[in-house]
Structure formats: C-alpha cells, structure tokens
Design a protein around this motif. Structure first.
Motif, PDB file in Angstrom:
ATOM      1  N   SER A  97      52.390 -49.842  57.239  1.00  0.00           N
ATOM      2  CA  SER A  97      53.034 -50.741  58.028  1.00  0.00           C
ATOM      3  C   SER A  97      54.551 -50.202  58.481  1.00  0.00           C
ATOM      4  O   SER A  97      55.132 -48.880  58.007  1.00  0.00           O
ATOM      5  CB  SER A  97      53.196 -52.380  57.652  1.00  0.00           C
ATOM      6  OG  SER A  97      54.257 -53.647  58.435  1.00  0.00           O
ATOM      7  N   SER A  98      54.172 -50.975  59.623  1.00  0.00           N
ATOM      8  CA  SER A  98      56.141 -50.079  60.652  1.00  0.00           C
ATOM      9  C   SER A  98      57.487 -49.945  59.642  1.00  0.00           C
ATOM     10  O   SER A  98      58.500 -49.373  59.607  1.00  0.00           O
ATOM     11  CB  SER A  98      55.848 -50.563  62.326  1.00  0.00           C
ATOM     12  OG  SER A  98      56.873 -51.654  61.815  1.00  0.00           O
TER      13      SER A  98
ATOM     14  N   PHE B 140      58.287 -47.102  51.791  1.00  0.00           N
ATOM     15  CA  PHE B 140      58.733 -45.897  52.033  1.00  0.00           C
ATOM     16  C   PHE B 140      59.945 -46.796  53.363  1.00  0.00           C
ATOM     17  O   PHE B 140      60.248 -48.113  53.475  1.00  0.00           O
ATOM     18  CB  PHE B 140      57.793 -45.158  52.790  1.00  0.00           C
ATOM     19  CG  PHE B 140      56.951 -44.917  52.530  1.00  0.00           C
ATOM     20  CD1 PHE B 140      57.621 -43.746  51.061  1.00  0.00           C
ATOM     21  CD2 PHE B 140      55.733 -45.658  52.932  1.00  0.00           C
ATOM     22  CE1 PHE B 140      56.341 -43.334  50.582  1.00  0.00           C
ATOM     23  CE2 PHE B 140      54.684 -44.243  51.864  1.00  0.00           C
ATOM     24  CZ  PHE B 140      55.327 -43.312  51.303  1.00  0.00           C
ATOM     25  N   GLU B 141      60.896 -45.914  53.305  1.00  0.00           N
ATOM     26  CA  GLU B 141      62.330 -46.673  53.845  1.00  0.00           C
ATOM     27  C   GLU B 141      61.913 -46.220  55.728  1.00  0.00           C
ATOM     28  O   GLU B 141      62.086 -47.746  56.154  1.00  0.00           O
ATOM     29  CB  GLU B 141      63.118 -46.004  53.855  1.00  0.00           C
ATOM     30  CG  GLU B 141      64.138 -46.507  52.640  1.00  0.00           C
ATOM     31  CD  GLU B 141      64.716 -47.576  52.220  1.00  0.00           C
ATOM     32  OE1 GLU B 141      64.654 -48.413  53.271  1.00  0.00           O
ATOM     33  OE2 GLU B 141      64.233 -47.244  51.384  1.00  0.00           O
ATOM     34  N   GLN B 142      61.176 -45.399  55.895  1.00  0.00           N
ATOM     35  CA  GLN B 142      60.773 -45.529  57.444  1.00  0.00           C
ATOM     36  C   GLN B 142      59.044 -45.867  57.195  1.00  0.00           C
ATOM     37  O   GLN B 142      58.459 -46.148  56.283  1.00  0.00           O
ATOM     38  CB  GLN B 142      60.781 -44.486  58.166  1.00  0.00           C
ATOM     39  CG  GLN B 142      61.971 -43.762  58.391  1.00  0.00           C
ATOM     40  CD  GLN B 142      62.674 -43.201  59.551  1.00  0.00           C
ATOM     41  OE1 GLN B 142      61.924 -43.333  60.815  1.00  0.00           O
ATOM     42  NE2 GLN B 142      63.617 -42.211  59.239  1.00  0.00           N
ATOM     43  N   ALA B 143      58.510 -45.762  58.071  1.00  0.00           N
ATOM     44  CA  ALA B 143      56.637 -46.535  58.357  1.00  0.00           C
ATOM     45  C   ALA B 143      55.909 -45.735  57.432  1.00  0.00           C
ATOM     46  O   ALA B 143      56.323 -44.411  56.925  1.00  0.00           O
ATOM     47  CB  ALA B 143      56.947 -45.637  59.638  1.00  0.00           C
ATOM     48  N   CYS B 144      54.927 -46.565  56.661  1.00  0.00           N
ATOM     49  CA  CYS B 144      54.220 -46.151  55.770  1.00  0.00           C
ATOM     50  C   CYS B 144      52.685 -45.391  56.825  1.00  0.00           C
ATOM     51  O   CYS B 144      52.353 -47.056  57.178  1.00  0.00           O
ATOM     52  CB  CYS B 144      53.941 -46.824  54.889  1.00  0.00           C
ATOM     53  SG  CYS B 144      52.522 -46.874  53.901  1.00  0.00           S
TER      54      CYS B 144
ATOM     55  N   TRP C  31      56.386 -41.728  57.451  1.00  0.00           N
ATOM     56  CA  TRP C  31      56.395 -41.230  58.098  1.00  0.00           C
ATOM     57  C   TRP C  31      57.894 -40.371  58.701  1.00  0.00           C
ATOM     58  O   TRP C  31      57.543 -39.042  58.927  1.00  0.00           O
ATOM     59  CB  TRP C  31      57.252 -41.848  59.612  1.00  0.00           C
ATOM     60  CG  TRP C  31      57.302 -41.541  61.080  1.00  0.00           C
ATOM     61  CD1 TRP C  31      58.460 -41.331  62.051  1.00  0.00           C
ATOM     62  CD2 TRP C  31      56.379 -40.887  61.701  1.00  0.00           C
ATOM     63  NE1 TRP C  31      58.289 -40.369  63.464  1.00  0.00           N
ATOM     64  CE2 TRP C  31      56.779 -40.697  63.206  1.00  0.00           C
ATOM     65  CE3 TRP C  31      55.486 -40.924  62.230  1.00  0.00           C
ATOM     66  CZ2 TRP C  31      56.090 -40.117  64.042  1.00  0.00           C
ATOM     67  CZ3 TRP C  31      53.920 -40.823  62.657  1.00  0.00           C
ATOM     68  CH2 TRP C  31      54.788 -40.217  63.623  1.00  0.00           C
ATOM     69  N   THR C  32      58.415 -39.747  57.170  1.00  0.00           N
ATOM     70  CA  THR C  32      59.132 -39.050  56.813  1.00  0.00           C
ATOM     71  C   THR C  32      58.868 -38.336  55.887  1.00  0.00           C
ATOM     72  O   THR C  32      59.654 -36.974  55.599  1.00  0.00           O
ATOM     73  CB  THR C  32      60.578 -39.580  55.853  1.00  0.00           C
ATOM     74  OG1 THR C  32      60.003 -40.200  55.142  1.00  0.00           O
ATOM     75  CG2 THR C  32      61.583 -40.290  56.805  1.00  0.00           C
TER      76      THR C  32
END
Length: 474
Positions: A422-423, A444-448, A466-467
C-alpha cells in the motif's frame, strides 16, 4: 701522327676558345676517376667477429655484414626511426655518419624486420567487465537457527483454514540505496530471498543467517532492475530492467551465464511453470516474447499493439497467461488485461477488465479457477479464469491505496488470504472468500511495493519499500 695530333689539337682549341685564332697550348685532361664499386667502403678498424645468425645460416656472411646485422638486431630500432631507402646509390644511417651500400641496407632492413616481428604481441586479454559480483556472504543453510532449519527440512504445508496473519517483524534487511521493485523467495532453497532494486542491483539474502544476511550483490545490469525470478531448481536468477535486457545468473558462483537483449525496457519476466527452459518477457513497447534459454532466442511473440506491459502471469498448467498493460495512451481500456493462448499466440479475450484504470499486478489463485488484479483505482478486482473471463462486480478488496505506485499483491500458500502492499507503507491482509480486511501491519514509513508469502513456512511474509528496505514478518 704528330701532324694529325697538331691539326686536331688546333681545331679543338679554337672551338673551345670561341674561335680565337691564336694557338693555345692544350691543357692536360684530368685523370679519370676510378669508379667506386657498390661494395666499396672506406678503410676502418676491423669489426669483431660475430657468430652467424640463425636466420642466415644458409649462406656465408662476411664479418662486416655480420657486424651490421648484429648491431641492428641488438638495438632493434622502431620502424619509424629508419629512413626509407631511396633510389640513390646509398644513404647515411642515423647515428653512423657513413655511406651504406645497397647490400648492407638490405641486410639491415631484413634484420630490423626480423627483430620487430620477434617481439611478442601483447596478450589478448578480454575487455574488463563493468559488471561486479560481490559474494559478501554464504548461501548455505548451515548457520540458520535450529527451528528455521527444521521447518525448511520438513517442508511443512499450510493446512487450509489454519493460517494466521503474520504481525511481528522478524528480520530487517538493508542493502539497497533506492526503491525495491520486486522480491521473491526461492522455492527449493527457502532460506534465500532475492530483491531487485532501482539502484541497478539484485541482492540475494540468506534471511535467517546469524552472521551475514547479505549473500550476493549482483551488478550486471547497467540501469534500474524491474523484476527478478528464481528458476525452478533454485540455482539461477533471471532479472530484467531498464538496460533493455534480461540476464540469467548462476547464484552459487555469482556469474552471469546468459544475456537476452531487446529493443525495449524489459518490465517483467516469468518462467514457464512446466518448462524451465522457457521464460516470458514483457516490455515498454507492448511486446510479449517467449524465450528459449537453450538457444537464446525468441521462439514466440505475442503482438496486439499494447501499451507498456505492467505484469504477466502463467496459469498453473502453462497453457495460458495473463498480461496487464498500460492503456493511458491508447485510451482502449478493454486491452488492459488480456488472456493469451501460449501455443497459438492469440488472445482468448480482451474484454476482461473494462474499467478506466490500469492494473499493476495480476496473480492466479493457487487452486481456484480465478485470478486477481491490483487496480490503480485503489482496490483488488477478482476475475474468473474460465471463458468468458467475467469480472466479479460484487467483490472487491479495498482499503489500501495504490495512487500510482507499482503496488503488488499475492495469495498465501493455501489461497485463503490475499496480502497487498500500500502507498501508506502498510501490508493489508484480506480474507479471500469474504474480501474482509483481516489485519493491517505497518511495515515502512513510505510505500510498501511488493509482498511475498514464504513457499513452505506458514505465516511468514516478506515485503519491500519505496525507500529500499526489505522486511520479513512472521
């Protein structure tokens, strides 16, 4: 005789003096010069005796010629340092300051050519490869915890209805410097996980290794890597990316064994489920190609004027495959998902998903005759795998967000759960039968971007972000 001499002498003298009548005594003619032979040379100190050279062993060579030959062979001047012989009688050799006959020049030139030809050529080394393989760790399972090793050896299967959603972070893997596009577990070597990154690398992780979890770093691609797949025997990795190529790498040695070049960015690759020598590739030009690894060429091509291919998936029997493509340019939404006949190379249906969204991911159910499609409309659609391939308009898996990211989804091993990235950086778990949201796990803090259930250990799932992070829950 004297009279004749005087008569002819007077006439000649008068002619020479322009017709002056006065008698002039005849000037004596200079003695003719002795013609110099080509073999003539000014006297000089005798040259040291030089042994007969092997290349001239068939004839006698005077000491002088042997001296010239030996001097030329020992100095071995470069060809550009020798003046080119002219048609004149001789020339002065640089550094000698004396006349050299034609014979000596011929001997000198032959010796120089022989000395140049005798210089060994540099070894024909292959050009250095820009690809770098770093076997930074071990791919062996010898350093795994005993409980994990027991599960891998037993190859425990998940009992239908008994699976639970993983919620606890088990392992965090850090090694990519940019977004990770894809992850996949090895089916035959369950302790290994492969990840493909936008940093141009493919990493192989020995997930539960106590000492070093990063086992291989493969840098054979010259640009971002979009997809990676394990071969059925677990000994090779097939990856593709923005460098318009697919590459097959031996995992144990870390060496590239084959490269398959295309005229498009290769977005996705899939091995055929029944024939490990075949794989399917889809790219940015909308071209779908079936490759044979044994000959390294395309054996079938599937053409329909599609947009960039986003995902492909073989059916379990290998007779059909699904393709998902971007239709934003053509504005023909009916071509977004197509079912293809592998052998006949024809579409079985191209009106499967007619909504105004593209689908970033398609996955067949492990046992039921259906497949799911991750829609950019922020939901997962479910579609029948039987003709006429009807979309179920009354069941959707929705709560997660896609929002333009290449978010993927997957079935659990028993097919009872669907997990989706998910985003918002979470993993969403849905009940396959009821489409109910079971759990949301913050990863995660950003998109999976991608999620992958373990092929044999129950309740273990890997995810990537995404990171550039890779995490395993279970």
């Amino acid at each position: 005789m004297d009279l004749l001499y005087n008569a002819y002498a007077d006439t000649s003298d008068q002619e020479e003096d322009g017709g002056v009548g006065e008698y002039m005594p005849r000037r004596p003619l200079p003695a003719p010069k002795k013609p110099r032979s080509e073999a003539y040379a000014p006297p000089q100190s005798p040259a040291p005796t030089v042994p007969l050279l092997p290349q001239d062993s068939g004839r006698y060579i005077p000491n002088r010629e042997r001296a010239v030959l030996a001097a030329a062979a020992s100095t071995a001047p470069a060809p550009t340092h020798l003046a080119r012989p002219s048609s004149s009688a001789g020339f002065t050799s640089p550094g000698l300051g004396r006349y050299i006959s034609k014979r000596e020049r011929a001997v000198l030139a032959a010796a120089t050519a022989a000395s140049i030809n005798s210089v060994p050529a540099p070894p024909n080394h292959p050009p250095p490869s820009t690809a770098v393989t770093s076997p930074v760790g071990s791919i062996s399972h010898s350093d795994l915890p005993s409980d994990i090793l027991t599960l891998l050896k037993c190859q425990k299967k998940v009992v239908a209805g008994k699976s639970r959603t993983p919620a606890k972070l088990s392992v965090s893997l850090n090694g990519h410097s940019s977004a990770v596009n894809c992850i996949q577990w090895s089916i035959s070597h369950g302790h290994l996980l492969a990840s493909a990154g936008m940093d141009g690398t493919v990493n192989v992780w020995n997930v539960w290794n106590r000492n070093q979890q990063k086992a291989r770093v493969l840098r054979y691609h010259n640009a971002a890597v979009k997809d990676v797949r394990w071969s059925s025997d677990g000994l090779s990795l097939l990856s593709c990316g923005y460098d318009c190529s697919s590459r097959l790498v031996d995992v144990e040695t870390g060496l590239e064994t084959q490269m398959f070049k295309e005229d498009q960015t290769v977005e996705v690759v899939r091995f055929h489920p029944d024939n490990p020598n075949l794989f399917l590739s889809g790219g940015s030009n909308g071209s779908l190609k079936l490759w044979d690894i044994r000959v390294g060429t395309v054996v079938k091509e599937y053409l329909k004027g599609l947009g960039p291919i986003l995902d492909v998936e073989f059916s379990s029997d290998g007779e059909n495959f699904i393709s998902s493509s971007d239709t934003s340019k053509s504005r023909i939404s009916e071509n977004s998902i197509i079912i293809w006949d592998v052998t006949r190379q024809i579409p079985l249906s191209n009106q499967v998903y007619t909504e105004a969204y593209t689908c970033t991911c398609v996955r067949y159910h492990p046992s039921d005759c259906c497949f799911i499609a991750q829609s950019n409309g922020n939901y997962i659609a479910i579609i029948s795998a039987r003709s006429p391939f009807k979309l179920d308009k009354y069941k959707r898996y929705e709560n997660h967000g896609v929002w333009g990211f290449p978010i993927k989804c997957n079935f659990s091993l028993d097919g009872q759960q669907i997990a989706s990235g998910s985003s918002d950086g979470c993993i969403y778990f849905y009940n396959y039968r009821s489409s109910e949201l079971l759990r949301k796990v913050k990863a995660f803090e950003q998109a999976c971007i991608d999620v992958a259930f373990h092929p044999s250990i129950p309740n273990v799932i890997a995810s990537c972000s995404w990171t550039g992070e890779v995490s395993v829950f279970g």
